[in-house]
Design an enzyme around this catalytic site. Structure first.
Site, PDB file in Angstrom:
ATOM      1  N   LYS A 274       1.068  -1.004   0.249  1.00  0.00           N
ATOM      2  CA  LYS A 274       0.361   0.225   0.185  1.00  0.00           C
ATOM      3  C   LYS A 274       0.489   1.530  -0.040  1.00  0.00           C
ATOM      4  O   LYS A 274       2.091   1.485   0.657  1.00  0.00           O
ATOM      5  CB  LYS A 274      -0.655   0.398   1.091  1.00  0.00           C
ATOM      6  CG  LYS A 274      -1.961  -1.028   1.816  1.00  0.00           C
ATOM      7  CD  LYS A 274      -2.499  -1.185   2.880  1.00  0.00           C
ATOM      8  CE  LYS A 274      -4.110  -2.020   2.397  1.00  0.00           C
ATOM      9  NZ  LYS A 274      -5.390  -1.572   1.282  1.00  0.00           N
ATOM     10  N   ARG A 348      -9.649 -11.421   2.748  1.00  0.00           N
ATOM     11  CA  ARG A 348     -11.228 -13.222   1.926  1.00  0.00           C
ATOM     12  C   ARG A 348     -10.156 -13.914   1.987  1.00  0.00           C
ATOM     13  O   ARG A 348     -11.054 -15.161   2.068  1.00  0.00           O
ATOM     14  CB  ARG A 348     -11.185 -12.428   0.090  1.00  0.00           C
ATOM     15  CG  ARG A 348     -10.782 -11.859  -0.586  1.00  0.00           C
ATOM     16  CD  ARG A 348     -10.456 -11.610  -2.385  1.00  0.00           C
ATOM     17  NE  ARG A 348     -10.802  -9.870  -1.615  1.00  0.00           N
ATOM     18  CZ  ARG A 348     -11.300  -8.920  -2.574  1.00  0.00           C
ATOM     19  NH1 ARG A 348     -11.539  -9.367  -3.723  1.00  0.00           N
ATOM     20  NH2 ARG A 348     -11.506  -7.876  -2.454  1.00  0.00           N
TER      21      ARG A 348
HETATM   22  N1  BES Z   1      -8.257  -3.496   4.760  1.00  0.00           N
HETATM   23  C1  BES Z   1      -8.463  -3.342   3.143  1.00  0.00           C
HETATM   24  C2  BES Z   1      -8.967  -2.847   2.893  1.00  0.00           C
HETATM   25  C3  BES Z   1      -9.475  -1.099   3.285  1.00  0.00           C
HETATM   26  C4  BES Z   1      -9.104  -0.186   2.734  1.00  0.00           C
HETATM   27  C5  BES Z   1      -9.997  -0.846   4.810  1.00  0.00           C
HETATM   28  C6  BES Z   1      -9.798   0.595   3.751  1.00  0.00           C
HETATM   29  C7  BES Z   1     -10.114   0.011   5.453  1.00  0.00           C
HETATM   30  C8  BES Z   1      -9.937   1.243   4.693  1.00  0.00           C
HETATM   31  C9  BES Z   1      -7.687  -4.639   2.175  1.00  0.00           C
HETATM   32  O1  BES Z   1      -7.830  -5.846   3.164  1.00  0.00           O
HETATM   33  C10 BES Z   1      -7.530  -4.117   0.496  1.00  0.00           C
HETATM   34  O2  BES Z   1      -6.505  -3.588   0.321  1.00  0.00           O
HETATM   35  N2  BES Z   1      -8.860  -4.486  -0.254  1.00  0.00           N
HETATM   36  C11 BES Z   1      -8.179  -4.211  -0.585  1.00  0.00           C
HETATM   37  C12 BES Z   1      -8.485  -4.752  -2.484  1.00  0.00           C
HETATM   38  C13 BES Z   1      -8.632  -5.189  -3.864  1.00  0.00           C
HETATM   39  C14 BES Z   1      -6.922  -5.336  -3.732  1.00  0.00           C
HETATM   40  C15 BES Z   1      -8.952  -5.614  -4.801  1.00  0.00           C
HETATM   41  C16 BES Z   1      -8.530  -2.661  -1.871  1.00  0.00           C
HETATM   42  O3  BES Z   1      -9.431  -1.595  -1.412  1.00  0.00           O
HETATM   43  O4  BES Z   1      -8.724  -1.785  -1.791  1.00  0.00           O
HETATM   44 MN    MN Z   2      -5.416  -5.394   2.224  1.00  0.00          MN
END
Ligand code: BES
Ligand code: MN
Ligand code: ZN
Length: 499
Positions: A274, A348
């Site tokens: 990230k 997931r």
């Molecule tokens: N933990 C994150 C989702 C999240 C984002 C929670 C912002 C709280 C605030 C999750 O694991 C994630 O990184 N999701 C990705 C999925 C994508 C790679 C398909 C996302 O939402 O960007």
């Molecule tokens: Mn994630």
């Protein structure tokens, strides 16, 4: 802060919270008090023409006499619409006002306006709950707070004509407040303090409430074939954990209700790392697990007459020489294989094994998972509603109603074969994210989970990424960890799965 109930008589000191209904209608107690104070309340009202008694309004009366430091007069709105829950908001708001001003004691009078249907005992119990939830703070790492920055309240009283009944009504709500507080604490803690093993140790503490707690480590999970979950944690020096909590307060042999929580104690994204900005927020990527743990505490604390299973999958998602790579193919406990296109879609991957395990072992009548699963749900619903997905309309309606009742609102989004197809992989049974251009990131994430729901299991998924943490102060939900889901799950069980 100590909270207690006492008779509805004028306190000798401190701040007194009174209420007025729309049309500036005072209750009997306030009217009588105003007389003994020589009309101080009436004079204040005369000088504040815009205070009508509407919901959310406040009028501060300084030096009203009779030994009282101040009176805080809260608007309640129309008596006919008044619910006992309104006193949660009044008390939650009042506790922070009093803490800011420096008061040591606070009294909230339950003085219902004529025509209100709310029962005094219930209103009093709700006020006590509001004091607990609104007064919550997470100050343990702030070692240099000045005395004037610390909460000043040492004790609070709820004044009611129904003391004994209020105490009885408060008992289950006190357990709920304990559950919410536990969740807020766990979610607020940084990831160097709360990591899979230390969070599992926190779960173990629920044993004192009568919860049966088992912790599975990596060896046990490997034996069970949880390749999807283990893949996420393999880049971390912290060992992944699966915690199984059982509260068996219902009929022997009755199929349980089950809750499954995403517990990513820190989500860097892994190799699909990230951006740096805001990454510190990923300490609360265990908010789903936190909610399940707090709900189990609340249910056990109030001795709910239901069989409830809570399963939390606890991992840390890190980049590392041993981390999972994009393109890796893992085999889940269900036997289905998954091509990991993006290591940041890790929630997931851990849930699919935790959900499969829960169904195999417990054959639950319902399964609800909670997860801070997608950033896309924030695009769709912001911070007002959590996303609700379900394969069963009755369960979806029950959850939506419970959420409405507890002010943890849900909004249902669709599931369908067209979205599901977007997860097909040319090399494995599925990939962990949809192909490019699919859009609907929260829905395709839910579709992924649904591939691990067995025929006959009534299942719902709550995407709480937008609601687990709040940047806005609300009366009973201060900024920070909200514990979203604890109240909702507690209400769901109470309304439909007890007795
Ligand atoms: N933990 C994150 C989702 C999240 C984002 C929670 C912002 C709280 C605030 C999750 O694991 C994630 O990184 N999701 C990705 C999925 C994508 C790679 C398909 C996302 O939402 O960007
Ligand atoms: Mn994630
Ligand atoms: Zn995550």
């Amino acid at each position: 802060m100590k909270i207690d109930f006492a008779a509805l008589v004028r306190p000798k000191q401190g701040v007194l919270v009174l209420t007025a209904a729309e049309g500036r209608k005072l209750g009997q107690f306030a009217q009588a008090l105003d007389k003994t104070l020589g009309g101080a309340i009436g004079r204040a009202l005369a000088g504040a023409p815009r205070f009508t008694g509407a919901k959310g309004q406040w009028l501060e009366i300084v030096g009203p006499g009779g030994g009282l430091g101040r009176i805080l007069l809260a608007g309640l709105g129309k008596p006919a619409d008044l619910k006992a829950e309104a006193f949660e908001t009044v008390a939650g708001d009042a506790v922070r006002r009093a803490n800011a001003t420096g008061d040591a004691t606070l009294a909230v009078a339950i003085d219902l306006p004529a025509g209100a249907k709310a029962a005094p005992a219930e209103a009093a119990a709700r006020a006590a709950l509001g004091l607990r939830l609104g007064g919550y703070r997470f100050d343990k790492y702030r070692t240099k707070l000045k005395d004037t920055e610390k909460p000043s309240l040492k004790s609070a009283l709820v004044l009611t004509e129904a003391v004994a009944a209020a105490k009885r009504a408060y008992q289950p709500l006190a357990a709920l407040a304990d559950g919410v507080t536990l969740t807020r604490n766990l979610v607020s803690e940084p990831a160097n303090v709360i990591y899979p093993e230390s969070l599992a140790a926190e779960c173990r503490k629920l044993a004192k409430l009568g919860v049966k707690v088992e912790v599975l480590g990596e060896k046990a999970m490997k034996k069970l074939g949880m390749g999807a979950l283990l893949g996420v944690g393999q880049g971390s020096v912290r060992e992944s954990q699966l915690v199984v909590m059982q509260w068996l307060g219902g009929k022997k042999g009755q199929a349980p209700v089950s809750f499954v929580g995403k517990g990513v104690c820190f989500d860097t994204g892994g190799i699909s790392i990230k951006p740096a900005a805001g990454m510190e927020g990923m300490k609360w990527d265990m908010g789903g697990a936190g909610a399940v743990i707090g709900a189990m505490a609340a249910l056990a604390g109030r001795k709910a007459k239901a069989n409830v299973i809570g399963v939390v999958a606890l991992v840390e998602n890190m980049p590392d020489g041993n981390a999972q790579r994009p393109g890796d193919i893992v085999t889940s406990m269900s036997g289905q294989t998954i091509e990991v296109i993006n290591t940041d879609a890790e929630g997931r991957l851990i849930l699919c094994d935790a959900m499969w395990y829960t169904q195999e072992r417990f054959k639950p009548q319902i399964m609800v998972d909670l997860a801070t699963l997608t950033g896309a749900i924030i695009m769709s619903l912001g911070h007002e509603h959590a996303g609700l997905f379900a394969n069963n309309d009755e369960l979806a309606e029950r959850l939506a109603a419970a959420g409405k009742g507890e002010d943890e609102k849900l909004w249902r989004l669709p599931l369908s074969e067209a979205y599901n197809k977007a997860l097909n992989s040319p090399i494995a049974d599925m990939q962990n994210i949809a192909g490019p251009g699919a859009g609907a990131g929260s829905i395709t994430a839910a579709q992924f989970l649904q591939r691990f729901v067995k025929d006959g299991t009534a299942w719902a998924h709550l995407d709480i990424a937008g609601t687990a943490w709040s940047n806005a102060d609300k009366p009973t939900v201060p900024k920070g960890a909200t514990a979203f889901g604890v109240r909702l799950l507690n209400r769901l069980v109470q309304d439909h799965y007890e007795g």
